[in-house]
Enzyme design. Structure first.
Site, PDB file in Angstrom:
ATOM      1  N   LYS A   1       0.852  -1.185   0.000  1.00 49.32           N
ATOM      2  CA  LYS A   1       0.000   0.000   0.000  1.00 49.32           C
ATOM      3  C   LYS A   1       0.891   1.240   0.000  1.00 49.32           C
ATOM      4  O   LYS A   1       1.782   1.378   0.837  1.00 49.32           O
ATOM      5  CB  LYS A   1      -0.933  -0.003   1.211  1.00 49.32           C
ATOM      6  CG  LYS A   1      -2.096  -0.976   1.056  1.00 49.32           C
ATOM      7  CD  LYS A   1      -3.102  -0.824   2.168  1.00 49.32           C
ATOM      8  CE  LYS A   1      -4.347  -1.651   1.895  1.00 49.32           C
ATOM      9  NZ  LYS A   1      -5.197  -1.096   0.840  1.00 49.32           N
TER      10      LYS A   1
ATOM     11  N   LYS B   1     -14.302  -6.781  -3.836  1.00 48.56           N
ATOM     12  CA  LYS B   1     -14.572  -7.032  -2.424  1.00 48.56           C
ATOM     13  C   LYS B   1     -16.087  -7.146  -2.272  1.00 48.56           C
ATOM     14  O   LYS B   1     -16.798  -6.158  -2.455  1.00 48.56           O
ATOM     15  CB  LYS B   1     -14.039  -5.888  -1.564  1.00 48.56           C
ATOM     16  CG  LYS B   1     -12.544  -5.638  -1.677  1.00 48.56           C
ATOM     17  CD  LYS B   1     -12.151  -4.436  -0.823  1.00 48.56           C
ATOM     18  CE  LYS B   1     -10.642  -4.230  -0.800  1.00 48.56           C
ATOM     19  NZ  LYS B   1     -10.142  -3.749  -2.102  1.00 48.56           N
TER      20      LYS B   1
END
Length: 366
Positions: free
Chosen positions: A174, A282
């Site tokens: 990230k 997701k």
């Protein structure tokens, strides 16, 4: 049919940093569906400031949908298109109800106001075989990527080294929270030690690049054999994202861009306009199980790849997502999925999910 809801707060072992802030705890609503003989459990877990259905009256709206399920015995799919985390929880609960389920009373330790651990007991599913696959039977594992959270340069370097030492051949990093030069240096140091044949690097910017800097940053990153960059710029800029997907020298994956796009026609339009290399799905954010199946089918029609990740759910949600992943992609999954979040919480719900090497397994010895 009876549907009950329990709200629960889970606590991260260490702060989880993203470009949108730092999470220290996670709030979920657990839905239990019972027909008098069997029960099924699902997790509704919206992410604040990200989920399209994260709202102050979340519990009240969820209760209304549960009341409809009680009355009709069916999930109101069309009415719930814009409530993906709620839909995912109800879908999981109903699948769990219909399939073979092992249930136990469990107690988890949760911090009290004084910081002491107190027992919180509830009836929950130890393991639900939602789909009959080699994964759910404990015969095959799903390949997963290692995840390195945002932090200081030193923290991210240490976390990256831990993932590499653990044997991961795909690591997701990230980025977007610290100085870009430091992030670029971190990527460079990784590539000095491991070639792209040894370690696949995925980057997730969480929309953190300013548009006028994005292409330049992507060009700098491209020299290090990056697999893909997720969501380089803030979502909602279809034309600009389409330009980046066309001009960037490395593949771009969409994540946040898909949130709130719940109509099948809009989904097809987005994919045809932006033309990403991949979409990252997701279920809690992107339409539940049914909505993600739509996304995957539409992406395949357009020649766009996809993979599935969890969204900081407890093991209840993770179990459902992993089993859905094994069902939708088949028994021989080659692309690493983002399902390594089961160890994040101090007070997670026990389930026979375990990571062996770089694969997620259902343990039948638990």
């Amino acid at each position: 049919m009876k549907v009950t809801i329990e709200e629960r707060v889970l606590h991260f072992k260490q702060p989880a940093g993203t470009s949108r802030g730092v999470y220290t705890e996670r709030r979920s609503w657990f839905v239990t569906v019972s027909d008098g003989e069997r029960c099924g459990v699902g997790e509704c877990a919206p992410l604040p400031d990200l989920s399209c259905d994260a709202r102050p009256d979340y519990g009240k709206v969820l209760r209304a949908f549960c009341d409809r399920l009680e009355q009709t015995g069916e999930i109101p799919y069309e009415a719930m298109r814009d409530y993906p985390s709620m839909l995912f929880g109800l879908e999981t609960a109903m699948l769990s109800l219909e399939c073979r389920t092992e249930s136990v009373e469990f107690a988890t330790a949760v911090p009290s106001a004084e910081g002491m651990a107190v027992a919180n007991s509830t009836l929950c599913t130890l393991h639900s075989t939602l789909y009959d696959t080699p994964f759910s039977r404990g015969e095959a594992g799903i390949p997963i990527n290692g995840l390195v959270w945002m932090g200081s340069y030193e923290e991210m370097l240490r976390r990256m080294e831990e993932k590499l030492e653990q044997g991961y051949h795909c690591v997701k990093l990230k980025i977007g929270a610290i100085d870009f030069d430091h992030e670029l240096d971190l990527v460079r140091r990784i590539r000095e030690r491991f070639s792209h044949r040894e370690v696949e690097l995925r980057l997730d910017a969480n929309g953190g690049f300013p548009y006028d800097e994005a292409l330049y940053k992507l060009e700098l990153l491209s020299q290090y054999a990056i697999h893909s960059v997720e969501q380089p710029i803030r979502q909602g800029q279809w034309a600009r994202m389409a330009e980046l997907c066309r001009d960037a020298p490395l593949p771009i994956a969409l994540d946040e861009e898909l949130i709130g796009v719940n109509d099948p026609g809009q989904k097809r339009q987005l994919l045809r306009i932006v033309k990403p290399a991949y979409i990252v799905l997701k279920p809690s954010l992107h339409g539940g199980i049914s909505g993600c199946r739509e996304w995957i089918a539409l992406a395949r029609e357009e020649g766009i790849g996809s993979w599935i990740t969890s969204a900081l759910e407890s093991n209840v949600g993770l179990n459902a997502i992993a089993q859905f992943c094994a069902d939708v992609y088949g028994s021989d999954i080659r692309m690493p999925q983002g399902l390594g979040t089961g160890r994040l919480f101090t007070d997670n719900i026990p389930m026979p999910l375990e990571i062996r090497g770089e694969r997620l397994w259902v343990s039948r010895n638990s």
